[in-house]
Design a protein around this motif. Structure first.
Motif, mmCIF file in Angstrom:
data_model
loop_
_atom_site.group_PDB
_atom_site.id
_atom_site.type_symbol
_atom_site.label_atom_id
_atom_site.label_comp_id
_atom_site.label_asym_id
_atom_site.label_seq_id
_atom_site.Cartn_x
_atom_site.Cartn_y
_atom_site.Cartn_z
ATOM 1 N N HIS A 130 3.661 -1.983 3.168
ATOM 2 C CA HIS A 130 4.037 -1.361 2.596
ATOM 3 C C HIS A 130 4.961 -1.197 1.563
ATOM 4 O O HIS A 130 5.979 -1.529 1.987
ATOM 5 C CB HIS A 130 3.711 0.775 3.431
ATOM 6 C CG HIS A 130 2.702 0.248 4.550
ATOM 7 N ND1 HIS A 130 1.939 -0.662 5.349
ATOM 8 C CD2 HIS A 130 1.173 0.644 4.088
ATOM 9 C CE1 HIS A 130 0.439 -0.461 5.850
ATOM 10 N NE2 HIS A 130 0.283 0.424 4.531
ATOM 11 N N ASP A 151 1.087 -0.999 0.032
ATOM 12 C CA ASP A 151 0.125 -0.003 -0.289
ATOM 13 C C ASP A 151 0.839 1.529 -0.065
ATOM 14 O O ASP A 151 2.521 1.175 0.283
ATOM 15 C CB ASP A 151 -0.324 0.351 1.241
ATOM 16 C CG ASP A 151 -1.983 -1.155 0.800
ATOM 17 O OD1 ASP A 151 -1.955 -2.390 0.497
ATOM 18 O OD2 ASP A 151 -2.522 -0.932 2.099
ATOM 19 N N ASP A 152 0.194 2.260 -0.294
ATOM 20 C CA ASP A 152 0.775 3.517 -0.316
ATOM 21 C C ASP A 152 2.224 3.755 -1.097
ATOM 22 O O ASP A 152 2.436 5.456 -0.691
ATOM 23 C CB ASP A 152 1.393 3.769 1.241
ATOM 24 C CG ASP A 152 0.141 3.795 2.133
ATOM 25 O OD1 ASP A 152 -0.921 3.474 1.301
ATOM 26 O OD2 ASP A 152 0.308 4.153 3.567
ATOM 27 N N HIS A 186 -4.701 10.309 0.590
ATOM 28 C CA HIS A 186 -5.007 8.871 2.158
ATOM 29 C C HIS A 186 -5.517 9.862 3.171
ATOM 30 O O HIS A 186 -5.590 9.225 4.345
ATOM 31 C CB HIS A 186 -3.312 8.768 2.109
ATOM 32 C CG HIS A 186 -3.985 7.219 2.813
ATOM 33 N ND1 HIS A 186 -3.994 7.210 4.325
ATOM 34 C CD2 HIS A 186 -3.120 5.722 2.349
ATOM 35 C CE1 HIS A 186 -3.921 6.209 4.832
ATOM 36 N NE2 HIS A 186 -3.600 5.107 3.382
ATOM 37 N N HIS A 230 -6.115 2.603 -3.939
ATOM 38 C CA HIS A 230 -5.691 3.049 -3.153
ATOM 39 C C HIS A 230 -6.419 4.475 -2.319
ATOM 40 O O HIS A 230 -7.294 4.156 -1.736
ATOM 41 C CB HIS A 230 -4.791 2.840 -2.008
ATOM 42 C CG HIS A 230 -4.718 2.495 -0.509
ATOM 43 N ND1 HIS A 230 -5.145 1.998 0.242
ATOM 44 C CD2 HIS A 230 -3.507 3.528 0.963
ATOM 45 C CE1 HIS A 230 -5.146 2.176 1.554
ATOM 46 N NE2 HIS A 230 -3.513 2.303 1.303
HETATM 47 ZN ZN ZN Z 1 -2.815 2.684 3.880
#
Ligand code: ZN
Length: 326
Positions: free
Chosen positions: A284, A122-123, A178, A174
């Motif tokens: 991540h 993620d991210d 965020h 995502h």
């Molecule tokens: Zn995230």
């Protein structure tokens, strides 16, 4: 003349007597013959009918009896389920098929996996971590899933998104942002956060992303502060009205939490893997996640050595979703 008549009368009488005796003997002989030919098993009544019946009729009777017997015998086979009778009839065909499969088996040959691992990052992408993660995945021939954030057209990050797609990974969404305080203010804003990035990825790469992950997961409670019940609404919306599929995780590397070493990330993942299920691993690839990068190769080795298969998430992957708490 009278003497002659008497002699001839005697002769005639004798002839008649002899003829009668002969006839009697002949009849006796016939009866004995018949009783010898008659099968001893047949009852007395059939003694008389048996000779009268032509041989063909008897054959017909026995044939029809056999036919009845054979019908009776074959009846259970007919009434048996196809599964039971099938193998008997198709035995040679089955053998042929087995032989064919045996020939093709070496080509298709795959190990019997005990479970599946879906590595998710993620991210990202980030220029510091993502390319090295992609290098490891390529070297290990492992496909993974990247839940990406916004990026600039024509940037180094866009090139990494392209590389992820080109190397067979799944690019998931995502979101543009965020920031919980922006995305969880309304369902409309949350939906836009996904669809805007979906459009951008499509313009940028021609790739249509449909796998999504809510920032914080569908079980996040922080969203309650901005919009009570928004996750309940979101889950209902994305489950029924769109071609999006959301995925949470069931293995947490905790690389965004308390994990402060490569070993901790490795332990968190490997001890949480379970056979006979899809293990969706949360990791991540944002710029600060060096422990994840450091642990990745060993995690993949552990999974392979223990009989796990690595796959990228697709719309057909069984969904892994948390219990919604807001
Ligand atoms: Zn995230």
């Amino acid at each position: 003349m009278g003497k002659m008549r008497r002699m001839s009368n005697t002769t005639i009488t004798l002839i008649i007597i002899l003829t009668l005796i002969f006839i009697l003997l002949a009849i006796l002989g016939y009866v004995i013959n018949e009783s010898e030919n008659t099968p001893p098993n047949l009852s007395g009544t059939t003694d008389f009918t048996a000779p009268e019946l032509p041989a063909t009729e008897q054959e017909e009777i026995t044939t029809s009896t056999e036919a009845i017997n054979s019908t009776e015998a074959s009846e259970p086979e007919i009434t048996l389920p196809p599964e039971t009778t099938g193998p008997v009839v198709t035995e040679p065909i089955v053998t042929d098929k087995v032989e064919e499969t045996e020939i093709s088996t070496p080509i298709v040959e795959e190990p019997n996996y005990i479970g599946t691992i879906y590595l998710t990052f993620d991210d990202g992408p980030s220029s510091e971590i993502t390319s090295q993660i992609l290098d490891i995945l390529k070297q290990k021939n492992v496909k993974a899933t990247f839940f990406i954030l916004d990026y600039e057209f024509g940037s180094e990050i866009e090139a990494l998104v392209c590389r992820e797609i080109n190397e067979g990974h799944t690019v998931g969404i995502h979101g543009i942002s965020h920031d919980y305080s922006k995305i969880y203010t309304s369902l409309e804003n949350l939906v836009k956060n996904f669809t805007n990035l979906q459009e951008k990825i499509y313009k940028s790469t021609g790739y249509r992303a449909t796998i999504i992950r809510f920032p914080g997961g569908s079980s996040n409670t922080v969203s309650e502060k901005y919009c009570p019940k928004i996750m309940t609404q979101a889950v209902e919306y994305f489950s029924n009205n769109t071609d999006f599929v959301y995925f949470d995780w069931n293995v947490d590397s905790d690389d965004a939490g308390k994990a402060k070493s490569i070993d901790t990330v490795y332990e968190n993942v490997t001890t949480a893997l379970r056979p006979n299920r899809g293990n969706v691993v949360l990791m991540h690839d944002s710029s600060s996640k060096k422990f994840t990068l450091g642990a990745l190769e060993a995690i993949i080795d552990y999974g392979m050595e223990h009989g796990y298969e690595f796959k990228a998430i697709t719309p057909d992957t069984p969904q892994v979703a948390h219990r919604v708490s807001n």
